[in-house]
Scaffold this active site. Structure first.
Site, PDB file in Angstrom:
ATOM      1  N   HIS A  62       0.823  -1.201   0.000  1.00 27.73           N
ATOM      2  CA  HIS A  62       0.000   0.000   0.000  1.00 27.73           C
ATOM      3  C   HIS A  62       0.863   1.259   0.000  1.00 27.73           C
ATOM      4  O   HIS A  62       0.474   2.297  -0.558  1.00 27.73           O
ATOM      5  CB  HIS A  62      -0.937  -0.014   1.206  1.00 27.73           C
ATOM      6  CG  HIS A  62      -2.038  -1.011   1.062  1.00 27.73           C
ATOM      7  ND1 HIS A  62      -2.825  -1.407   2.103  1.00 27.73           N
ATOM      8  CD2 HIS A  62      -2.472  -1.709  -0.019  1.00 27.73           C
ATOM      9  CE1 HIS A  62      -3.713  -2.301   1.669  1.00 27.73           C
ATOM     10  NE2 HIS A  62      -3.506  -2.493   0.387  1.00 27.73           N
TER      11      HIS A  62
ATOM     12  N   GLU B 106       0.584 -18.040 -18.742  1.00 29.99           N
ATOM     13  CA  GLU B 106       1.601 -17.987 -17.692  1.00 29.99           C
ATOM     14  C   GLU B 106       2.154 -19.372 -17.365  1.00 29.99           C
ATOM     15  O   GLU B 106       3.075 -19.507 -16.560  1.00 29.99           O
ATOM     16  CB  GLU B 106       1.028 -17.332 -16.430  1.00 29.99           C
ATOM     17  CG  GLU B 106      -0.312 -17.903 -15.996  1.00 29.99           C
ATOM     18  CD  GLU B 106      -1.028 -17.019 -14.978  1.00 29.99           C
ATOM     19  OE1 GLU B 106      -0.350 -16.235 -14.290  1.00 29.99           O
ATOM     20  OE2 GLU B 106      -2.255 -17.133 -14.868  1.00 29.99           O
TER      21      GLU B 106
ATOM     22  N   ASP C 275       4.913 -15.069 -13.947  1.00 33.21           N
ATOM     23  CA  ASP C 275       4.757 -16.504 -13.698  1.00 33.21           C
ATOM     24  C   ASP C 275       5.303 -17.351 -14.842  1.00 33.21           C
ATOM     25  O   ASP C 275       5.802 -18.452 -14.624  1.00 33.21           O
ATOM     26  CB  ASP C 275       3.283 -16.850 -13.451  1.00 33.21           C
ATOM     27  CG  ASP C 275       2.895 -16.675 -11.991  1.00 33.21           C
ATOM     28  OD1 ASP C 275       3.796 -16.678 -11.134  1.00 33.21           O
ATOM     29  OD2 ASP C 275       1.692 -16.537 -11.700  1.00 33.21           O
TER      30      ASP C 275
ATOM     31  N   CYS D 175       1.162  -8.449 -19.882  1.00 36.87           N
ATOM     32  CA  CYS D 175       0.770  -7.650 -18.713  1.00 36.87           C
ATOM     33  C   CYS D 175       1.709  -7.859 -17.527  1.00 36.87           C
ATOM     34  O   CYS D 175       1.450  -7.354 -16.445  1.00 36.87           O
ATOM     35  CB  CYS D 175      -0.667  -7.965 -18.296  1.00 36.87           C
ATOM     36  SG  CYS D 175      -0.921  -9.686 -17.796  1.00 36.87           S
TER      37      CYS D 175
END
Length: 585
Positions: free
Chosen positions: A208, A449, A473, A520
């Site tokens: 965060h 992936e 991945d 991505c």
């Protein structure tokens, strides 16, 4: 860490971490205290057990009320991510299990409340930190931040008071906040202060602290492990948020060099932002899509500000984590439709729940020999059809508000594609029977992936509308390397020929089938790999919004035919990829 002497005998300390928000800041250090490291641990008398439990309850209630007050009174110009992040902390502190398990430690071991809540926090933090998924692993930081806040209330001492430090400010330099970690509530307190950067021991790209720092356009370096113990208040610091570098007490020569770099960076950034609406077209006329990865619905606005042509990956996990109950269909519908409405006629790719087998959504820990290869992502969803159907119904209902693409993670078998389609058809039939409208042009895609789907991509492309390559991945599974294991991380190689050939095969097959192919993963937002991916034939990149201007600048100066020739030669004749050759102008 590097120690050296410069010409004028000024000691320089260079520390390295993870750069998560770009930019260069020069300022003086302000150390944020950590209650977690400073509270007293002692045994209590048997007759004090119940009063200690009451003290714990009061602290938990006070923290919850404080967080709710902050959230409900956010100023209009507060970072858009703060409200949902504060909600996560409210849910954590209100979790009945946190109170009950902590009280068990008080009653059965006679720990004082501070010791008990610290111990229980360590248990919860460890459960998160052992998770395979990077985003979920970062939630260990949220647990620690909540425990910090409870400890502050128990002790009656605030862990950080910037006001007293500000009154003593002796220079015009901004503050560099140095902390073990920074909670969303503390970040809000910093918003109006004269500060220039965040530097923390803990955290990663999806923490965060990183999310809010990027939203506030403040340089940040996280995951530095022991920076708080090495830096003193008032130390002069340079923070390079792109390189992940922190320089403490720089020599005049180094300081002057970074002053020039800071001005240069700000000038270049202003120029790039002026070009945000310019088309991403290469020198030889190839149109490239630059889309955004987001975790929170509110980040869609930042994507538009950075010139994104769509949302290439919206991770829906945020809606499901750190809560007692699964999000309802209506709650999910509101989140998904919010992103679609914000993006207008631009495509929005929403990934269905991607969670690992090492932790169930109801916080009940499970045992998995190898979570990365276990019941996760689409496997988990198909094993929990009621939950999956609820998400699909919410997605279909939201589809009327824009251009929806549904992305399924960790597909490895055709029968998984067929199963997802059956559930989509079931959800659609139910909704139409209930009178809901549904967009007729929803696209269905899968993450590439797992090497298996890349190797046998053709039949998948016949059943799917698009695919999105998750390089993080894909590299991990292709090379059998855990990218978060420090002992083997040196083997994690983004440009290993096997990885690049899998990417190339997927892009070529997509072109031949007339299907959209995107990347991505982290490679898409790293300028080091932009020309390489263009040379592999990629025409759609998806990345963190703030990386878009930099990638666009490279795209607009690239010649894809030249790059394809360079990359083809490297792929065919080398066991290692020469990035310098690919990136040479």
């Amino acid at each position: 860490m590097e120690q050296k002497e410069t010409d004028n005998v000024t000691a320089v300390m260079a520390l390295h971490g993870k750069g998560v928000a770009k930019g260069i800041a020069i300022g003086q250090a302000v150390i944020m205290g950590a209650a977690l490291l400073e509270v007293s641990h002692h045994l209590i008398a048997p007759e004090d057990i119940e009063s200690e439990c009451v003290r714990l309850d009061n602290a938990l209630r006070a923290v919850f009320n404080d967080l709710e007050y902050i959230k409900n009174n956010l100023p209009a110009d507060a970072p858009i991510e703060l409200a949902p992040l504060l909600t996560v902390h409210s849910l954590l502190v209100a979790d009945p299990l946190l109170a009950s398990e902590t009280k068990n430690l008080i009653r059965h071991h006679r720990y004082n409340a501070e010791w008990a809540i610290t111990t229980q926090g360590q248990v919860l933090s460890k459960q998160f930190s052992q998770m395979e998924d990077e985003y979920l692993r970062e939630r260990a930081s949220d647990v620690n931040q909540v425990i910090e806040r409870v400890l502050s209330f128990l002790s009656g001492v605030k862990s950080f008071d910037l006001k007293s430090i500000q009154t003593e400010q002796v220079t015009d330099l901004p503050f560099i906040v140095v902390a073990h970690d920074i909670s969303p509530a503390d970040m809000l307190n910093l918003r109006d202060k004269h500060f220039g950067a965040f530097v923390t021991d803990a955290g990663g790209p999806t923490s965060h602290t990183a999310i809010v720092a990027r939203s506030m356009h403040v340089p940040a370096v996280v995951g530095m492990k022991n920076v708080r113990s090495l830096v003193k208040d008032r130390d002069l610091m340079i923070v390079d948020g792109e390189a992940g570098l922190v320089i403490v007490n720089p020599s005049p020569l180094i300081l002057s060099q970074y002053c020039r770099l800071q001005k240069q960076y700000e000038t270049e950034r202003e120029f790039l932002l002026l070009q945000k609406d310019a088309p991403a077209v290469t020198v030889d006329g190839v149109h490239i899509e630059l889309e955004a990865n987001i975790e929170l619905p509110e980040e869609a606005k930042l994507a538009l500000e950075m010139g994104a042509t769509g949302i290439g990956l919206y991770r829906s996990e945020f809606l499901f984590m750190n809560r007692e109950q699964l999000p309802s269909e209506d709650e999910q519908y509101e989140a998904y439709s919010s992103v679609l409405k914000t993006m207008g006629n631009k495509p929005v790719t929403i990934r269905t729940l991607d969670i690992g087998s090492d932790k169930n959504l109801n916080d009940e820990a499970t045992v998995a020999v190898n979570p990365a290869l276990g019941l996760r992502a689409v496997r988990y969803c198909l094993a929990h059809p009621e939950m999956f159907l609820t998400q699909l119904r919410a997605l279909l209902r939201a589809s009327v508000h824009g251009r929806l693409r549904i992305l399924i993670p960790m597909i490895s078998h055709m029968h998984e594609v067929f199963a997802v389609k059956q559930y989509l058809e079931q959800a659609q039939n139910e909704l139409m029977a209930e009178g809901y409208s549904i967009n007729d042009n929803i696209e269905l895609g899968a993450m590439v992936e797992i090497p298996a789907i890349a190797i046998a991509i053709e039949p998948f492309l016949k059943e799917l509308d698009f695919v999105s390559i998750g390089t993080n991945d894909l590299i991990q599974y292709t090379l059998a390397v855990d990218r978060v294991d420090d002992e083997v991380v040196n083997l994690y190689d983004s440009v290993h020929p096997a990885v690049l050939r899998l990417i190339h095969m997927t892009i070529q097959a997509g072109d031949k089938a007339g299907k959209h192919v995107a990347v991505c993963g982290e490679m898409a937002g790293d300028v080091l790999y932009t020309r390489l991916l263009l040379g592999l034939g990629l025409k759609s990149f998806s990345m963190h919004p703030q990386h878009i201007p930099d990638i666009k600048q490279i795209v607009r100066h690239a010649h894809t035919n030249v790059l394809r020739t360079k990359v083809a030669k490297t792929l065919n004749h080398a066991i290692a990829i020469d990035l310098d050759e690919v990136n040479a102008s």
